[in-house]
Design an enzyme around this catalytic site. Structure first.
Site, PDB file in Angstrom:
ATOM      1  CB  SER A  88      -0.906   0.004   1.232  1.00 16.02           C
ATOM      2  OG  SER A  88      -1.687   1.173   1.260  1.00 16.02           O
ATOM      3  CG  ASN A 122       6.070   7.725   3.762  1.00 10.57           C
ATOM      4  OD1 ASN A 122       4.950   8.208   3.924  1.00 10.57           O
ATOM      5  ND2 ASN A 122       6.367   6.472   4.117  1.00 10.57           N
ATOM      6  CB  ILE A 151       2.307  10.312   2.027  1.00  3.59           C
ATOM      7  CG1 ILE A 151       3.581   9.751   1.370  1.00  3.59           C
ATOM      8  CG2 ILE A 151       1.259  10.703   0.985  1.00  3.59           C
ATOM      9  CD1 ILE A 151       4.307  10.691   0.451  1.00  3.59           C
ATOM     10  CG  ASN A 180      -2.766   1.902   7.861  1.00  2.00           C
ATOM     11  OD1 ASN A 180      -2.134   1.506   8.838  1.00  2.00           O
ATOM     12  ND2 ASN A 180      -2.395   2.948   7.145  1.00  2.00           N
ATOM     13  CB  CYS A 214      -0.982   5.565   9.193  1.00  3.84           C
ATOM     14  SG  CYS A 214       0.018   6.814   8.349  1.00  3.84           S
ATOM     15  CG  ASN A 234       2.445   1.187   8.157  1.00  4.53           C
ATOM     16  OD1 ASN A 234       3.217   1.923   7.544  1.00  4.53           O
ATOM     17  ND2 ASN A 234       1.132   1.279   8.039  1.00  4.53           N
ATOM     18  N   GLY A 263      11.428  -3.873   3.540  1.00  2.00           N
ATOM     19  CA  GLY A 263      12.745  -3.976   2.925  1.00  2.00           C
ATOM     20  C   GLY A 263      12.928  -5.125   1.961  1.00  2.00           C
ATOM     21  N   GLY A 304       7.298  -2.648  -0.999  1.00  2.00           N
ATOM     22  CA  GLY A 304       6.935  -1.232  -1.031  1.00  2.00           C
ATOM     23  C   GLY A 304       8.021  -0.360  -1.616  1.00  2.00           C
TER      24      GLY A 304
HETATM   25  C1  LIG Z   1       5.508   6.542   0.316  1.00  2.00           C
HETATM   26  C2  LIG Z   1       4.835   5.488   1.154  1.00  2.00           C
HETATM   27  C3  LIG Z   1       3.452   5.551   1.354  1.00  2.00           C
HETATM   28  C4  LIG Z   1       2.816   4.574   2.127  1.00  2.00           C
HETATM   29  N1  LIG Z   1       1.455   4.631   2.298  1.00  2.00           N
HETATM   30  C5  LIG Z   1       0.828   3.661   2.998  1.00  2.00           C
HETATM   31  C6  LIG Z   1      -0.602   3.660   3.127  1.00  2.00           C
HETATM   32  O1  LIG Z   1      -1.315   4.506   2.575  1.00  2.00           O
HETATM   33  N2  LIG Z   1      -1.188   2.677   3.872  1.00  2.00           N
HETATM   34  C7  LIG Z   1      -0.436   1.685   4.468  1.00  2.00           C
HETATM   35  O2  LIG Z   1      -1.008   0.806   5.120  1.00  2.00           O
HETATM   36  N3  LIG Z   1       0.920   1.649   4.346  1.00  2.00           N
HETATM   37  C8  LIG Z   1       1.552   2.608   3.627  1.00  2.00           C
HETATM   38  N4  LIG Z   1       2.928   2.566   3.493  1.00  2.00           N
HETATM   39  C9  LIG Z   1       3.697   1.483   4.158  1.00  2.00           C
HETATM   40  C10 LIG Z   1       4.078   0.358   3.185  1.00  2.00           C
HETATM   41  O3  LIG Z   1       2.916  -0.257   2.641  1.00  2.00           O
HETATM   42  C11 LIG Z   1       4.949  -0.714   3.899  1.00  2.00           C
HETATM   43  O4  LIG Z   1       4.235  -1.215   5.011  1.00  2.00           O
HETATM   44  C12 LIG Z   1       6.278  -0.150   4.408  1.00  2.00           C
HETATM   45  O5  LIG Z   1       6.796   0.811   3.535  1.00  2.00           O
HETATM   46  C13 LIG Z   1       7.337  -1.260   4.634  1.00  2.00           C
HETATM   47  O6  LIG Z   1       7.641  -1.973   3.450  1.00  2.00           O
HETATM   48  P1  LIG Z   1       8.881  -1.578   2.473  1.00  2.00           P
HETATM   49  O7  LIG Z   1      10.120  -1.516   3.334  1.00  2.00           O
HETATM   50  O8  LIG Z   1       8.925  -2.655   1.441  1.00  2.00           O
HETATM   51  O9  LIG Z   1       8.567  -0.241   1.891  1.00  2.00           O
HETATM   52  C14 LIG Z   1       3.580   3.520   2.713  1.00  2.00           C
HETATM   53  C15 LIG Z   1       4.972   3.482   2.508  1.00  2.00           C
HETATM   54  C16 LIG Z   1       5.602   4.425   1.727  1.00  2.00           C
HETATM   55  C17 LIG Z   1       7.100   4.335   1.515  1.00  2.00           C
END
Ligand SMILES: Cc1cc2nc3c(=O)[nH]c(=O)nc-3n(C[C@H](O)[C@H](O)[C@H](O)COP(=O)(O)O)c2cc1C
Length: 301
Positions: free
Chosen positions: A18, A66, A68, A125, A128, A190, A242, A263
């Site tokens: 997400s 981030n 956002i 979620n 956040c 998250n 990661g 992600g």
């Molecule tokens: C730019 C950005 C926006 C994200 N927005 C959401 C979101 O709207 N809802 C959510 O549940 N997680 C959100 N996440 C979290 C990711 O889905 C994920 O849980 C987190 O980044 C860890 O995985 P990764 O290391 O592969 O990025 C966001 C992450 C990033 C980097």
């Protein structure tokens, strides 16, 4: 390569996470949506949200931060504008990510989605870190998490996966609370609450001051948490944090995950999710793993 999470079948265990994959349609010409397990939409709220002021993304040594602030088009616009297009371009599994500032907000989003076709499950979620209320409060307080999950499950016509906050002391306990509330699966992690300062201006590098850390930097912590959670609950666990290479996906599955999400890797390479899905297939062939689901919990821990 097929795996099943809460009764939903995925053609690969590699799913786009997400907030890093838009509403799916944006990736139509970049990757073959049919090659990946599925994707999770950007978090959807009752009303459209503009998110936080910029700067809201920075690169870190081994990942990104981030804040956002859950910018999104709102659940009604998603259903009207994105879902019909998605159905035309692919039959990939669509998971709708849901959040709200109150439980009632979440219920309204779920109720709106219940009547929309083409969604396989919901990811709630509860975690956040980038909004001033809601989100993380639910995810860090056991009684509030239980009430959120129980009421959302009661309103949901589809399987409910609960996305846990890693910003807690005992994530196994939080997973148990979610399972007890009726969650059909849990996903984690998250992002981790974090801070970066520009030493020249002495100001935070993210306007929100704190942001969520993601990417390779968090992988070993996420791995430990996935392991703890998979020991604590019987429902399926979807791991993330990661994942950049196919071996990272293998690692999460060996720690107990049934599937993984990707992600931050998509920011470095928009084709990452497909590459990892293809790489996982090759890894299984090279290691004579006939069924990828055999990797779940296969580590000698
Ligand atoms: C730019 C950005 C926006 C994200 N927005 C959401 C979101 O709207 N809802 C959510 O549940 N997680 C959100 N996440 C979290 C990711 O889905 C994920 O849980 C987190 O980044 C860890 O995985 P990764 O290391 O592969 O990025 C966001 C992450 C990033 C980097």
């Amino acid at each position: 390569m097929r795996v099943t999470v809460a009764g939903v079948e995925f053609r690969s265990p590699v799913i786009a996470a997400s907030g890093t994959f838009g509403y799916g349609v944006e990736f139509e010409e970049i990757i073959s949506l049919d090659k990946i397990g599925g994707f999770v939409t950007k978090g959807l709220s009752r009303e459209p949200m503009a998110g936080n002021p910029a700067p809201r993304i920075i690169e870190t040594a081994a990942g990104m931060m981030n804040a956002i602030g859950l910018q999104n088009m709102g659940v009604k616009a998603f259903i009207a504008e994105k879902l019909p297009k998605l159905k035309q371009i692919s039959d990939t599994v669509v998971i709708a990510n849901v959040f709200g500032f109150t439980i009632e907000d979440c219920l309204e989003v779920i109720q709106a989605l219940n009547d929309a076709p083409g969604i396989a499950m919901y990811e709630l979620n509860a975690s956040c870190p980038n909004t001033s209320h809601g989100g993380m409060v639910f995810g860090t307080d056991p009684p509030q998490l239980w009430e959120l999950v129980a009421r959302c499950k009661g309103a949901s016509k589809r399987p409910l996966m609960v996305k846990l906050s890693p910003n807690v002391t005992n994530i196994g306990l939080m997973a148990q609370v979610a399972a007890d509330g009726g969650a059909d699966a849990v996903s984690l992690v998250n992002t981790f609450v974090s801070l970066a300062i520009d030493v020249e201006t002495r100001r935070p590098r993210i306007a929100n001051i704190t942001g969520g850390l993601s990417g390779p930097a968090i992988k070993p912590i996420a791995m430990r948490m996935v392991h703890e959670v998979s020991k604590a609950v019987k429902i399926p666990v979807v791991g993330m944090g990661g994942v950049v290479r196919a071996e990272d996906a293998v690692e999460f599955m060996m720690a107990g995950a049934t599937a993984v999400q990707v992600g931050t890797a998509s920011y470095a390479d928009p084709r990452a999710v497909e590459n990892i899905a293809n790489g996982l297939k090759r890894w299984c062939a090279a290691h004579e793993v006939a069924e990828v689901r055999a990797l779940t919990g296969a580590a000698l821990l």
